[in-house]
Scaffold this active site. Structure first.
Site, short mmCIF file in Angstrom:
data_model
loop_
_atom_site.label_atom_id
_atom_site.label_comp_id
_atom_site.label_asym_id
_atom_site.label_seq_id
_atom_site.Cartn_x
_atom_site.Cartn_y
_atom_site.Cartn_z
N ALA A 261 29.60 47.14 55.98
CA ALA A 261 29.79 46.40 54.75
C ALA A 261 29.89 44.93 55.13
O ALA A 261 30.24 44.61 56.27
CB ALA A 261 31.07 46.87 54.07
N GLY B 286 30.13 50.82 57.12
CA GLY B 286 29.33 51.19 55.95
C GLY B 286 27.91 51.61 56.32
O GLY B 286 27.27 52.35 55.57
N GLU C 243 28.23 55.13 57.35
CA GLU C 243 28.53 55.87 56.11
C GLU C 243 27.27 56.04 55.26
O GLU C 243 27.06 57.08 54.64
CB GLU C 243 29.63 55.14 55.33
N GLU D 176 36.26 50.17 61.43
CA GLU D 176 37.10 49.52 60.41
C GLU D 176 38.52 49.24 60.88
O GLU D 176 39.11 48.21 60.53
CB GLU D 176 37.13 50.37 59.13
N1 COA Z 1 29.34 41.79 57.84
C1 COA Z 1 28.94 40.50 57.74
N2 COA Z 1 28.18 39.89 58.66
C2 COA Z 1 27.82 40.62 59.72
C3 COA Z 1 28.20 41.96 59.91
C4 COA Z 1 29.00 42.54 58.89
N3 COA Z 1 29.40 43.81 58.95
N4 COA Z 1 27.69 42.42 61.07
C5 COA Z 1 27.00 41.39 61.61
N5 COA Z 1 27.08 40.32 60.79
C6 COA Z 1 26.45 39.01 60.98
C7 COA Z 1 27.20 38.18 62.04
O1 COA Z 1 28.34 37.56 61.45
C8 COA Z 1 26.13 37.22 62.45
O2 COA Z 1 25.99 36.23 61.45
P1 COA Z 1 25.81 34.66 61.86
O3 COA Z 1 24.57 34.65 62.71
O4 COA Z 1 25.63 33.98 60.54
O5 COA Z 1 27.04 34.29 62.61
C9 COA Z 1 24.85 38.06 62.41
O6 COA Z 1 25.15 39.15 61.53
C10 COA Z 1 24.44 38.62 63.76
O7 COA Z 1 25.54 39.34 64.30
P2 COA Z 1 26.22 39.04 65.73
O8 COA Z 1 27.65 39.50 65.66
O9 COA Z 1 25.97 37.63 66.11
O10 COA Z 1 25.35 40.02 66.64
P3 COA Z 1 25.79 40.65 68.06
O11 COA Z 1 24.55 41.24 68.63
O12 COA Z 1 26.57 39.67 68.87
O13 COA Z 1 26.80 41.85 67.67
C11 COA Z 1 27.58 43.72 66.41
C12 COA Z 1 26.36 42.95 66.95
C13 COA Z 1 27.03 44.83 65.49
C14 COA Z 1 28.37 44.36 67.54
C15 COA Z 1 28.50 42.77 65.61
O14 COA Z 1 27.69 42.07 64.67
C16 COA Z 1 29.61 43.44 64.85
O15 COA Z 1 30.60 43.83 65.44
N6 COA Z 1 29.48 43.54 63.51
C17 COA Z 1 30.49 44.07 62.64
C18 COA Z 1 30.57 45.55 62.75
C19 COA Z 1 31.69 46.07 61.87
O16 COA Z 1 32.86 45.88 62.12
N7 COA Z 1 31.30 46.77 60.81
C20 COA Z 1 32.21 47.40 59.92
C21 COA Z 1 32.43 46.58 58.72
S1 COA Z 1 33.49 47.43 57.60
#
Ligand code: COA
Length: 260
Positions: free
Chosen positions: A66, A112, A115, A135
């Site tokens: 999400a 999400g 999910e 989460e």
């Molecule tokens: N919500 C909002 N933005 C998100 C996102 C999310 N769930 N997941 C990734 N993004 C965004 C990042 O903020 C980043 O945006 P920016 O370039 O404007 O800063 C972009 O997507 C790229 O992600 P980034 O984190 O730079 O990539 P990465 O390869 O370093 O890491 C992940 C990849 C998937 C490990 C990392 O993005 C992450 O941990 N995401 C969240 C996962 C999460 O907790 N999901 C559950 C949400 S309830």
């Protein structure tokens, strides 16, 4: 129909639907959820379309969760509404769709995103896929059915380990768990899923719809579980831990949770 964050390619009798927000790793904001609902509703109503493959745009993510930026400032009531609206509009909607939907998990499927994959009728992953429900690392819990569908698919112990550690599992582990049915090379994933969809499309659409209904009916006893999830998800939003978890993610640092 033209969408901002969703792309539909028709290959009758099947259709490919992309979550198309690759610069945010296809994170599900409100608009994307609404657009996915509209796209799937439209395809389901089309008698020429008999099966659907859902994937993320780009090679890196199916859906990374999400949209954290969108809900970071929410209070408990808004949190409950977010979960309830999302479950109704997209997650329960897909699960109960009469047209079979295969999730092609082409990279990260987190929160999400996992999910969403779990709401689909079954899943195929590419070798680079990573799946998890992180989460609790943000001070919240899964709110789009994850606490219910993950135990259904992998069993309670494995589900609780994944939910409580917030860790990711690799595609091979997901295969061993039964979370995905097959693992393929990334470049083969779409073709593999389209072939499966074409095989499904040869069958009676009416029988497919009834088969989905019958299988889902066997899991109805979980209905109160989904309500409990919505309540608990909302409760997390009034905690200092949630404030810290989401702020830390957006500030790209590790959280320091105040705790109980
Ligand atoms: N919500 C909002 N933005 C998100 C996102 C999310 N769930 N997941 C990734 N993004 C965004 C990042 O903020 C980043 O945006 P920016 O370039 O404007 O800063 C972009 O997507 C790229 O992600 P980034 O984190 O730079 O990539 P990465 O390869 O370093 O890491 C992940 C990849 C998937 C490990 C990392 O993005 C992450 O941990 N995401 C969240 C996962 C999460 O907790 N999901 C559950 C949400 S309830």
């Amino acid at each position: 129909m033209k969408f901002e964050n969703v792309l539909v390619t028709r290959k009758e009798p099947v259709a490919l639907v992309f979550v198309d927000r690759p610069n945010k790793l296809n994170a599900l904001n409100r608009l994307t959820i609404e657009e996915l609902h509209a796209a799937l509703e439209d395809l389901d109503a089309d008698p020429r379309i008999k099966a659907i493959v859902l994937r993320g745009s780009g090679p890196k993510a199916f859906v990374a969760g999400a949209d954290i930026a969108e809900f970071a400032g929410f209070n408990s009531k808004q949190g409950r509404q977010l979960a309830a609206h999302g479950q109704e509009t997209l997650f329960d909607f897909i699960e109960n769709l009469g047209t079979p939907v295969i999730a092609a998990v082409n990279g990260f499927a987190l929160g999400g995103g996992l999910e969403l994959a779990m709401a689909c009728h079954f899943r195929v992953a590419s070798h680079n896929a990573r799946m998890g429900l992180p989460e609790v690392s943000l001070g919240v819990i899964p709110g789009y059915g994850g606490t219910q569908r993950l135990p259904q698919l992998v069993g309670k112990g494995r589900a609780l380990e994944m939910i409580l550690t917030g860790g990711m599992i690799e595609a091979e582990k997901a295969l061993e768990y039964g979370l995905v049915n097959y693992v393929t090379a990334l470049e083969d994933l779409e073709g593999f899923c389209l072939k499966l969809a074409e095989k499904i499309a040869k069958n009676s659409p009416v029988a497919l719809l009834h088969a989905i209904k019958a299988v889902n009916a066997g899991f109805r006893s979980n209905e109160t579980g989904y309500q409990a999830e919505i309540q608990a998800f909302g409760d997390c939003f009034s905690t200092a831990d949630f404030r810290e978890g989401t702020t830390a993610f957006l500030e790209k640092r590790r959280p320091e949770f105040p705790g109980k």
